[in-house]
Design a protein around this motif. Structure first.
Motif, PDB file in Angstrom:
ATOM      1  N   LEU A 163       0.712  -1.331   0.116  1.00  0.00           N
ATOM      2  CA  LEU A 163       0.123   0.068  -0.182  1.00  0.00           C
ATOM      3  C   LEU A 163       1.062   1.408  -0.084  1.00  0.00           C
ATOM      4  CD1 LEU A 163      -2.846  -1.112   2.621  1.00  0.00           C
ATOM      5  CD2 LEU A 163      -2.813  -0.906  -0.005  1.00  0.00           C
ATOM      6  N   VAL A 164       2.036   1.164   0.685  1.00  0.00           N
ATOM      7  CA  VAL A 164       2.932   2.303   0.573  1.00  0.00           C
ATOM      8  C   VAL A 164       3.450   2.610  -0.752  1.00  0.00           C
ATOM      9  CG1 VAL A 164       5.293   3.011   1.227  1.00  0.00           C
ATOM     10  CG2 VAL A 164       3.525   2.245   2.925  1.00  0.00           C
ATOM     11  N   PHE A 165       3.782   1.536  -1.408  1.00  0.00           N
ATOM     12  CA  PHE A 165       4.196   1.765  -3.073  1.00  0.00           C
ATOM     13  C   PHE A 165       2.950   2.152  -3.778  1.00  0.00           C
ATOM     14  CE2 PHE A 165       7.540  -1.253  -1.523  1.00  0.00           C
ATOM     15  CZ  PHE A 165       8.554  -0.221  -1.684  1.00  0.00           C
ATOM     16  N   VAL A 166       1.678   1.685  -3.611  1.00  0.00           N
ATOM     17  CA  VAL A 166       0.577   2.272  -4.184  1.00  0.00           C
ATOM     18  C   VAL A 166       0.495   3.667  -4.081  1.00  0.00           C
ATOM     19  CG1 VAL A 166      -1.915   2.115  -4.374  1.00  0.00           C
ATOM     20  CG2 VAL A 166      -0.571  -0.020  -4.373  1.00  0.00           C
ATOM     21  N   ALA A 167       0.612   4.211  -2.811  1.00  0.00           N
ATOM     22  CA  ALA A 167       0.479   5.584  -2.502  1.00  0.00           C
ATOM     23  C   ALA A 167       1.572   6.344  -3.191  1.00  0.00           C
ATOM     24  CB  ALA A 167       0.541   5.710  -1.052  1.00  0.00           C
ATOM     25  N   ALA A 168       2.760   6.039  -3.381  1.00  0.00           N
ATOM     26  CA  ALA A 168       3.786   6.488  -4.057  1.00  0.00           C
ATOM     27  C   ALA A 168       3.574   6.514  -5.624  1.00  0.00           C
ATOM     28  CB  ALA A 168       5.194   5.750  -3.981  1.00  0.00           C
ATOM     29  N   MET A 169       2.851   5.447  -6.037  1.00  0.00           N
ATOM     30  CA  MET A 169       2.456   5.606  -7.655  1.00  0.00           C
ATOM     31  C   MET A 169       1.452   6.555  -7.656  1.00  0.00           C
ATOM     32  SD  MET A 169       2.651   4.063 -10.471  1.00  0.00           S
ATOM     33  CE  MET A 169       3.177   2.492 -10.595  1.00  0.00           C
ATOM     34  N   ILE A 170       0.412   6.754  -6.825  1.00  0.00           N
ATOM     35  CA  ILE A 170      -0.462   7.828  -6.940  1.00  0.00           C
ATOM     36  C   ILE A 170       0.001   9.232  -7.036  1.00  0.00           C
ATOM     37  CG2 ILE A 170      -2.441   9.021  -5.785  1.00  0.00           C
ATOM     38  CD1 ILE A 170      -3.278   6.122  -4.637  1.00  0.00           C
ATOM     39  N   LEU A 171       1.156   9.422  -6.228  1.00  0.00           N
ATOM     40  CA  LEU A 171       1.809  10.750  -6.192  1.00  0.00           C
ATOM     41  C   LEU A 171       2.561  10.968  -7.700  1.00  0.00           C
ATOM     42  CD1 LEU A 171       3.325  10.674  -2.806  1.00  0.00           C
ATOM     43  CD2 LEU A 171       1.408  11.889  -3.597  1.00  0.00           C
ATOM     44  N   VAL A 172       3.187   9.665  -8.195  1.00  0.00           N
ATOM     45  CA  VAL A 172       3.646  10.086  -9.329  1.00  0.00           C
ATOM     46  C   VAL A 172       2.653  10.108 -10.526  1.00  0.00           C
ATOM     47  CG1 VAL A 172       4.802   8.570 -11.368  1.00  0.00           C
ATOM     48  CG2 VAL A 172       5.454   8.200  -8.943  1.00  0.00           C
TER      49      VAL A 172
END
Length: 254
Positions: A163-172
């Motif tokens: 989920l942390v990496f999903v959040a990072a993807m959303i930021l991208v």
């Protein structure tokens, strides 16, 4: 020499299949090295990957089954590279992750200086394919190490880490939508992030309860994902690289 692009346009379908291959690569790698002797398993996987890669490099255009077969082999082999670095060589994820990141930066710097661009819309020569696949392999190794770093070293677990990496993807995605970052930067950042996203959720579903997973099993998860990937590639075979004129225009996007 053909001027046609050798890789697909990064559409929504591209990203879907990419995430599926990362999860499959993680699960299948874990299945193979725990069921068979790790040393010959890694060597056989490396040999198969090299065979598929050579065939891909000889392609004169984007061929869906060949391209995604190569990406799938990178998923398995890239996972093994990261795991061997940690398990066999004893390198901590806190060390291997930045080392793989430095290697990736080096690939991009050399690629940019040699070809003038790292845009995936311009993969029209064998040399550019070599740079492209060097970057892809490194992103898979780094993404695997980063995912394990978050799940194990930082004790986030596979679900929370994913989920942390999903959040990072959303930021991208938001940064690209608001033009804070360019298309090329957004693509490669997302490409890196899809690896720990797919791998983290595959581990969460496949691994035993004692390791924070749902205990579905690496064999079953990898088999299901392989089937889904095959259907997805068959369904999205209409994906084609951009035309030469569009690729030329895209060259100016950084």
């Amino acid at each position: 020499m053909s001027s046609r692009n050798r890789v697909p346009e990064p559409t929504a379908s591209f990203w879907l299949i990419k995430v599926l291959t990362t999860g499959m690569g993680e699960a299948l790698s874990d299945f193979l090295v725990t069921r068979f002797d790790p040393a010959p398993t890694v060597l056989v996987t490396a040999a198969l990957f090299l065979v598929v890669l050579v065939v891909q490099l000889r392609a004169d255009r984007y061929r869906p089954w060949l391209y995604w077969g190569t990406v799938s082999m990178v998923g398995v082999f890239g996972t093994m590279v990261a795991d061997v670095t940690h398990v066999a060589l004893g390198v901590p994820y806190l060390v291997s992750t930045p080392v793989f990141l430095a290697a990736l930066v080096a690939v991009f710097v050399l690629w940019r200086r040699t070809e003038g661009t790292v845009d995936v819309h311009t993969i029209t020569t064998t040399r550019r394919q070599l740079f492209y696949w060097a970057a892809v392999i490194t992103t898979f190794a780094m993404g695997t190490a980063a995912g394990d770093l978050a799940a194990s070293t930082l004790h986030l677990g596979y679900l929370s880490g994913g989920l942390v990496f999903v959040a990072a993807m959303i930021l991208v995605v938001l940064a690209r939508a608001t033009s804070i970052i360019g298309a090329v930067t957004a693509f490669w950042t997302a490409y890196v992030l899809t690896r720990p996203i797919g791998a983290s959720f595959a581990d969460f579903v496949a691994l035993p309860n004692a390791r924070g997973g749902l205990a579905v099993g690496t064999g079953l998860v990898s088999a299901i994902l392989l089937i889904v990937i095959a259907f997805a590639v068959a369904w999205t075979r209409h994906l084609r690289p951009l035309s030469s004129s569009a690729a030329g225009a895209a060259r100016g996007v950084r």
